[in-house]
Design a protein around this motif. Sequence first.
Motif, PDB file in Angstrom:
ATOM      1  N   ILE A 582       0.616  -1.162  -0.029  1.00  0.00           N
ATOM      2  CA  ILE A 582       0.320   0.072   0.130  1.00  0.00           C
ATOM      3  C   ILE A 582       0.938   0.984   0.131  1.00  0.00           C
ATOM      4  CG2 ILE A 582      -0.999   1.072   1.267  1.00  0.00           C
ATOM      5  CD1 ILE A 582      -3.114  -1.453   2.917  1.00  0.00           C
ATOM      6  N   GLY A 583       1.757   1.451   0.953  1.00  0.00           N
ATOM      7  CA  GLY A 583       2.709   2.089   1.106  1.00  0.00           C
ATOM      8  C   GLY A 583       1.890   3.556   1.232  1.00  0.00           C
ATOM      9  N   TYR A 584       1.641   4.353   0.370  1.00  0.00           N
ATOM     10  CA  TYR A 584       0.760   5.912   1.571  1.00  0.00           C
ATOM     11  C   TYR A 584       0.438   6.095   0.057  1.00  0.00           C
ATOM     12  CZ  TYR A 584      -0.028  10.775   1.480  1.00  0.00           C
ATOM     13  OH  TYR A 584      -0.530  11.978   2.441  1.00  0.00           O
ATOM     14  N   CYS A 585      -1.101   6.214   0.910  1.00  0.00           N
ATOM     15  CA  CYS A 585      -2.110   6.924  -0.826  1.00  0.00           C
ATOM     16  C   CYS A 585      -2.727   8.044  -0.349  1.00  0.00           C
ATOM     17  CB  CYS A 585      -3.265   6.307  -0.977  1.00  0.00           C
ATOM     18  SG  CYS A 585      -4.479   6.818  -1.645  1.00  0.00           S
ATOM     19  N   GLN A 586      -3.152   9.405  -0.648  1.00  0.00           N
ATOM     20  CA  GLN A 586      -3.137  10.530  -0.521  1.00  0.00           C
ATOM     21  C   GLN A 586      -4.435  10.656   0.784  1.00  0.00           C
ATOM     22  OE1 GLN A 586      -4.310  12.882  -4.317  1.00  0.00           O
ATOM     23  NE2 GLN A 586      -2.076  13.997  -4.391  1.00  0.00           N
ATOM     24  N   ALA A 587      -5.391  10.309   0.341  1.00  0.00           N
ATOM     25  CA  ALA A 587      -6.090  10.426   1.562  1.00  0.00           C
ATOM     26  C   ALA A 587      -6.179   9.877   2.891  1.00  0.00           C
ATOM     27  CB  ALA A 587      -7.515   9.672   0.816  1.00  0.00           C
ATOM     28  N   MET A 588      -5.256   9.260   2.640  1.00  0.00           N
ATOM     29  CA  MET A 588      -4.458   8.705   4.398  1.00  0.00           C
ATOM     30  C   MET A 588      -3.972   9.774   5.035  1.00  0.00           C
ATOM     31  SD  MET A 588      -2.201   5.390   3.123  1.00  0.00           S
ATOM     32  CE  MET A 588      -1.972   4.567   4.454  1.00  0.00           C
ATOM     33  N   ASN A 589      -3.478  10.310   5.185  1.00  0.00           N
ATOM     34  CA  ASN A 589      -3.238  11.723   6.302  1.00  0.00           C
ATOM     35  C   ASN A 589      -3.911  12.456   6.277  1.00  0.00           C
ATOM     36  OD1 ASN A 589      -3.985  12.418   2.919  1.00  0.00           O
ATOM     37  ND2 ASN A 589      -2.748  14.904   3.276  1.00  0.00           N
ATOM     38  N   ILE A 590      -5.205  11.950   5.439  1.00  0.00           N
ATOM     39  CA  ILE A 590      -6.102  13.566   6.661  1.00  0.00           C
ATOM     40  C   ILE A 590      -7.408  12.671   7.365  1.00  0.00           C
ATOM     41  CG2 ILE A 590      -9.287  14.198   5.974  1.00  0.00           C
ATOM     42  CD1 ILE A 590      -8.012  14.987   3.225  1.00  0.00           C
ATOM     43  N   VAL A 591      -7.623  11.238   7.127  1.00  0.00           N
ATOM     44  CA  VAL A 591      -7.734   9.719   8.033  1.00  0.00           C
ATOM     45  C   VAL A 591      -6.599  10.203   8.856  1.00  0.00           C
ATOM     46  CG1 VAL A 591      -8.466   7.687   8.255  1.00  0.00           C
ATOM     47  CG2 VAL A 591      -8.875   8.674   6.130  1.00  0.00           C
ATOM     48  N   THR A 592      -5.344   9.625   9.259  1.00  0.00           N
ATOM     49  CA  THR A 592      -4.590   9.851  10.220  1.00  0.00           C
ATOM     50  C   THR A 592      -4.852  11.236  11.175  1.00  0.00           C
ATOM     51  OG1 THR A 592      -3.387   8.778   8.911  1.00  0.00           O
ATOM     52  CG2 THR A 592      -2.441   9.031  10.567  1.00  0.00           C
ATOM     53  N   SER A 593      -4.789  12.033  10.773  1.00  0.00           N
ATOM     54  CA  SER A 593      -4.733  13.277  11.492  1.00  0.00           C
ATOM     55  C   SER A 593      -5.507  13.270  12.198  1.00  0.00           C
ATOM     56  CB  SER A 593      -5.111  14.670  10.389  1.00  0.00           C
ATOM     57  OG  SER A 593      -5.397  14.408   9.571  1.00  0.00           O
ATOM     58  N   VAL A 594      -7.207  12.657  12.185  1.00  0.00           N
ATOM     59  CA  VAL A 594      -7.961  12.603  12.603  1.00  0.00           C
ATOM     60  C   VAL A 594      -7.681  11.954  13.691  1.00  0.00           C
ATOM     61  CG1 VAL A 594     -10.365  12.236  12.548  1.00  0.00           C
ATOM     62  CG2 VAL A 594      -9.782  13.443  10.376  1.00  0.00           C
ATOM     63  N   LEU A 595      -7.366  10.431  13.620  1.00  0.00           N
ATOM     64  CA  LEU A 595      -6.943   9.706  14.419  1.00  0.00           C
ATOM     65  C   LEU A 595      -5.894  10.768  15.453  1.00  0.00           C
ATOM     66  CD1 LEU A 595      -6.030   6.589  11.727  1.00  0.00           C
ATOM     67  CD2 LEU A 595      -8.605   7.170  13.603  1.00  0.00           C
ATOM     68  N   LEU A 596      -5.128  11.414  15.260  1.00  0.00           N
ATOM     69  CA  LEU A 596      -4.295  11.547  16.359  1.00  0.00           C
ATOM     70  C   LEU A 596      -5.189  12.764  16.705  1.00  0.00           C
ATOM     71  CD1 LEU A 596      -1.012  11.610  14.078  1.00  0.00           C
ATOM     72  CD2 LEU A 596      -0.741  10.209  15.751  1.00  0.00           C
ATOM     73  N   LEU A 597      -6.146  13.499  16.578  1.00  0.00           N
ATOM     74  CA  LEU A 597      -6.966  14.633  17.383  1.00  0.00           C
ATOM     75  C   LEU A 597      -7.343  13.537  18.758  1.00  0.00           C
ATOM     76  CD1 LEU A 597      -8.468  16.092  15.403  1.00  0.00           C
ATOM     77  CD2 LEU A 597      -6.147  16.635  16.071  1.00  0.00           C
ATOM     78  N   TYR A 598      -7.602  12.348  18.472  1.00  0.00           N
ATOM     79  CA  TYR A 598      -8.386  11.378  20.214  1.00  0.00           C
ATOM     80  C   TYR A 598      -7.513  10.264  20.695  1.00  0.00           C
ATOM     81  CZ  TYR A 598     -12.097  14.052  17.973  1.00  0.00           C
ATOM     82  OH  TYR A 598     -12.495  15.076  17.430  1.00  0.00           O
ATOM     83  N   CYS A 599      -6.495  10.061  19.743  1.00  0.00           N
ATOM     84  CA  CYS A 599      -5.981   8.770  20.661  1.00  0.00           C
ATOM     85  C   CYS A 599      -4.069   9.116  20.560  1.00  0.00           C
ATOM     86  CB  CYS A 599      -5.972   7.523  19.123  1.00  0.00           C
ATOM     87  SG  CYS A 599      -7.323   7.050  18.835  1.00  0.00           S
ATOM     88  N   THR A 600      -3.278   8.394  21.012  1.00  0.00           N
ATOM     89  CA  THR A 600      -2.223   8.498  21.228  1.00  0.00           C
ATOM     90  C   THR A 600      -1.324   7.724  19.448  1.00  0.00           C
ATOM     91  OG1 THR A 600      -1.526   6.386  21.755  1.00  0.00           O
ATOM     92  CG2 THR A 600      -1.796   8.252  23.419  1.00  0.00           C
ATOM     93  N   GLU A 601      -0.194   8.356  19.442  1.00  0.00           N
ATOM     94  CA  GLU A 601       0.702   7.581  18.100  1.00  0.00           C
ATOM     95  C   GLU A 601       0.724   6.185  17.824  1.00  0.00           C
ATOM     96  OE1 GLU A 601       4.516   9.267  17.039  1.00  0.00           O
ATOM     97  OE2 GLU A 601       4.355  10.458  17.766  1.00  0.00           O
ATOM     98  N   GLU A 602       0.677   5.182  19.286  1.00  0.00           N
ATOM     99  CA  GLU A 602       0.352   4.009  18.907  1.00  0.00           C
ATOM    100  C   GLU A 602      -0.693   3.702  18.593  1.00  0.00           C
ATOM    101  OE1 GLU A 602       2.159  -0.076  21.037  1.00  0.00           O
ATOM    102  OE2 GLU A 602       2.080   1.721  21.781  1.00  0.00           O
ATOM    103  N   GLU A 603      -1.916   4.159  18.905  1.00  0.00           N
ATOM    104  CA  GLU A 603      -3.123   4.094  18.617  1.00  0.00           C
ATOM    105  C   GLU A 603      -3.904   3.994  17.588  1.00  0.00           C
ATOM    106  OE1 GLU A 603      -4.801   5.107  23.554  1.00  0.00           O
ATOM    107  OE2 GLU A 603      -4.655   5.805  21.977  1.00  0.00           O
TER     108      GLU A 603
END
Length: 1214
Positions: A582-603
């Motif tokens: 998979i590597g990296y796909c453009q939409a992954m950055n938006i989804v991951t940034s939202v995850l980081l707002l509510y979770c720790t990095e590992e989570e």
Amino acid sequence: MWITPEEVLLANALWVSERANPFFILQRRKGHGRGGGITGLLVGTLDVVLDSSARVAPYRILHQTGDSQLFWSIACGSSRKEITEHWEWLETNLLQTLSIFDNDDDITTFVKGKIQGIIAEENKSRQAQEDEDCGKFREAELKMRKLFGMPEEEKLVNYYSCSYWKGRVPRQGWLYLSVNHLCFYSFLLGKEVTLVVQWTDVTQLDKNATLVFPESVRVSTRDTEHYFSMFLNINDTFKLMEQLANIAMRQLLDNEGFAADRSLPKPCKTLKNVSALKRDLDARAKNERYRALFRLTQDERLDGHTDCTLWTPFAKMHVVGQMFVSNNYICFASREEDLCQLIIPLREVSIVEKADSSSVLPSPLSISTKNKMTFLFANLKDRDFLVQRISDFLQRTPDRLCGFAGQSETPSPSTPTSLPPTPPVLGAGELPPIQHYSPSLPTAKQGLLSIYQKDQPEDLGPKATKEKMKEESWNIHFFEFGRGVCMYRTSKTRDLVLKGIPESLRGELWLLFSGAQNEMATHPGYYAELVETAMGKCTLATEEIERDLHRSMPEHHAFQNEMGIAALRRVLTAYAYRNPGIGYCQAMNIVTSVLLLYCTEEEAFWLLVALCERMLPDYYNTRVVGALVDQGVFEELTRECLPLLYEHMQDLGVISTISLSWFLTLFLSVMPFDSAVLLVDCFFYEGIKVIFQVSLAVLHANMEQLLACTDEGEAMTILGRYLDNVVNKQTVSTPIPHLHALLTSGDEPPPEIDAFELIKTSYEKFGSLRADVIEQMRFKQRLKVIQSLEDTAKRSVVRAIMTESAFTIEELEELYVLFKAKHIMSCYWGASSSAAERHDPSLPYLEQYRIDCGQFGQLFATMAPWSCGMHTAMLSTRLFRLLDVNKDSLINFKEFVTGLSGMYHGDMTEKLKLLYKLHLPPALCPEEAESALEATQFFTDDDTPQGDEVKEAKEAGEAGEETEEKKEEKVKDYKYYLRMWAKEKEPKKETIKDLPRMNQEQFIELCKTLYNMFSEDPLEQELYHAIATVASLLLRIGEVGKKFTNNGSKKSELQAPAAEEAVEKDDSSGEAGSGQSLVSKALAEAQLENTTPPANGSDEEAKDDTSISSYSVVSAGSLQCEDIADDTVLIGSASGGMGGAVGGNDCRRGSAPDGDWSISFEQVLASLLTEPALVNYFEKKHDIKSKMAACRSQRAVERQISSSSDHELAQLST
């Protein structure tokens, strides 16, 4: 083959005796072979319809004694050759022994014992899997291979009796489903129907019922449709077809071939007509359903399930459902959907005990966990066995896994094997690398939202009060239903999720509902190690990540500083390294940034793993296949739920435009953040069905306006404005400006839409969507999407090389299909190199499919216009070496077309240039063309013969290059490298003067190739005479050139007379030239002891002899015959002239060719132009379409010769 002796009462019923002796009879089935009349046709039809073994084994041997009417069947065969071998063995080894016996019963006992002993010996060498399959199934597999010419690597999964509709007539026969093919065979009254369809060619698979085709299965390919009906169990057959087609699509997508599961438990008893592969596929289907139901990891394997009841303390009742046991979990699902669901990780289990049975609570089982929760199951059918299985799994479960960081050495089972589980060990004196991730980082302890809100004053307004009430509701729920992975999940849980998860609990519940918490708990320290390994490596994925980091929610203050950006970089880089597919796909950055707002990095990392690998399969790969599949599902759902709107939207082409961004980012990029995050809450609990429901609700809410639209832009504006104004009125966060809203706002602000109302409406109107229905739709769309992508790839490849090739677009497309088919078949029938090397989806379309030398040889033999008989394989190998520019032993489609184009569409000079290069390095390897002496001289710096112009020029060039490099080595700057780069990028136009000279051994190989090329031509004799003349002329030209170079070291005034004398001598004696050719032929014929062919040339064997005897001494020199080779070297040489040819034995120099002799391409071309026959041969145009048609009809693996005629063919060939 030998078979266990069976009684046969009527020996001559439907059989014809062909051989007999006092003890044995060889018989042939009526209807097999020639003749047979109406009786034979009826027998053949019965054999097919009733699945008789006589269809696959039409020969048999019976044992009979004396006047007894009782026969014993001891052997059967699929061909006359096979049965004859058995018959001859019996006559040789048993007849004499049996004649000694006096008692007929003793003879029968001896024969039966002997045959059973032979079978026992053969069974010892059989594989375990074959032993698992029952005899009837193995017989069907042999039948499939015989009927359709399949190799042993092709495994049969199952076979069914059915009807195949050919036109309007149903043909009753047998459908064979193998791993890579769908095959059908029917034989009715002499009419034979054979069908073979590759699963990779299937574009659609439907089960339907119409008046014309009653309850049938339709299999569609790009060219045609096939209908099958009259199945005993159409649902089971269709499910298996779906599985096999899915495996084929996976192979096209990422080159994952089918690998049988060797660790399946053996069945308690042999299942009738069920293969090990069928059991394997059934187990895979159950595993997939189990993992999807409980959100478990890809390595989880279901061991079994059983009906039971679960005591639910919150409802004070026993809930009926099923218990599932796998290697790491015990799960429960109620029979009534949403009533109760439970997941108990074995790592959390402390006690498993059998409670006392009673009439109220029969066969109870109590399971206690480490967090003091106890679960009571009852009504278990086989409780003792279940407890034993759970105990076995508990013993394999590491105790207190979370407490030992050392156990993180084992990476996730779904991690690619190339991923190093631990950081590299430092050598002596090395400094430890910079630590990129540590537990002391703020983002390692809490989400970004918590970090940025902790300094803000506490809000005591109504929104904050509402948030507190939500938190209290969840705390009550935790108290009643439990907290953590072992929580009871009920309809109340879903109701709380729909009302919105409080921000303080969002990260915890996302981890719980997605299953990411389980994966994180079983892999402590994995993320930290991955970050340290991945950071600092520069790849295409990391470059794309860096480019997109500052585009990820730039409006949110958490990503307006280095802390948020660095955390996002680490998570995305770690995942790209974990899963390079998979590597990296453009939409992954938006989804991951939202995850980081509510979770720790590992989570956030483990949530991203759950999203990419389980919840949104194939969404973020190179071609976003998963999102395209769901886009097709959404279109289908729109057609079913909103038919009027669907037709209008299809005309505008809107659905495909809007839905991709909705699905890839889970509405995060098209809706205000506070509203979209509510959809993410529901998504982690319910899965993809929520996204479909909300998408349909959005279209339904705007139906009137959309129906009034006249173009795509207007429709997109309406939907964009609507989504921009979906608001979350209960949020306590500071409102974040939505950039998209600023762009689409009009004069009058449209009314706001409450996000909770939108979600509620979606459940009310479209909540009937089921996950299994969505999966079924996904399968249909996956076939369409992947085949559509394959067609796109084909068009892209053809466009890329269209200007560089003289083939038409249709021819190029057909060549691409044949080339890809060769690649795919090599993958599933055992490739010499790994699949990852052969197919890399990240490469440009032109380079994705590659073939090796063996596959190229098969295509060359079928499609090349130059047929060289037995020499074809050698010529294809040389062409492969010439085309393999990067020396990786694989060639791509462009290289393949380049080689064919030269042979088909080049002018005479181009064709001859290609043929000339095929007899020079690198096409001609030293083992083929050079003697050991010449090879040694080629690779060492010994004294070079003065006449070897090629080697002198090469060495001089190398010396010049070395000198130039030494001069420039000191002053190399950026200008030097720019010049070198520009020089590399310049297309090099090769002229005939650039071609190196050809030595004598290479010239002999060239002549040999030409003779083989002409062997099947109508003008064979004329071409042989022409090439003999040209070869003789080129030999003399080479000799003249050698005289010039041998005298090169003498004084210049002596050089001219010597050259003139040599030319005068060769030109003046015309009879010497013709005599040379005649003597050469005479020598070749004398040494090979071949007679001249008859004048009429009608006999095929005589024609073959002509091909050999027509060789001049030049081609004979390349044969493995020292005498001819040595005489060839000495003909016309300066030392002996004609006398040297006759007395070659006295002055031979071993097998080494004349090292001073050489010719240039211009000389070869000029000599060939003197012979009209050769000019006509090379200027003749060839039609590739007929060759491609022949290649299509030919099996990819060399088809087994029809076994019924093996013996006859063998007799003809002797």
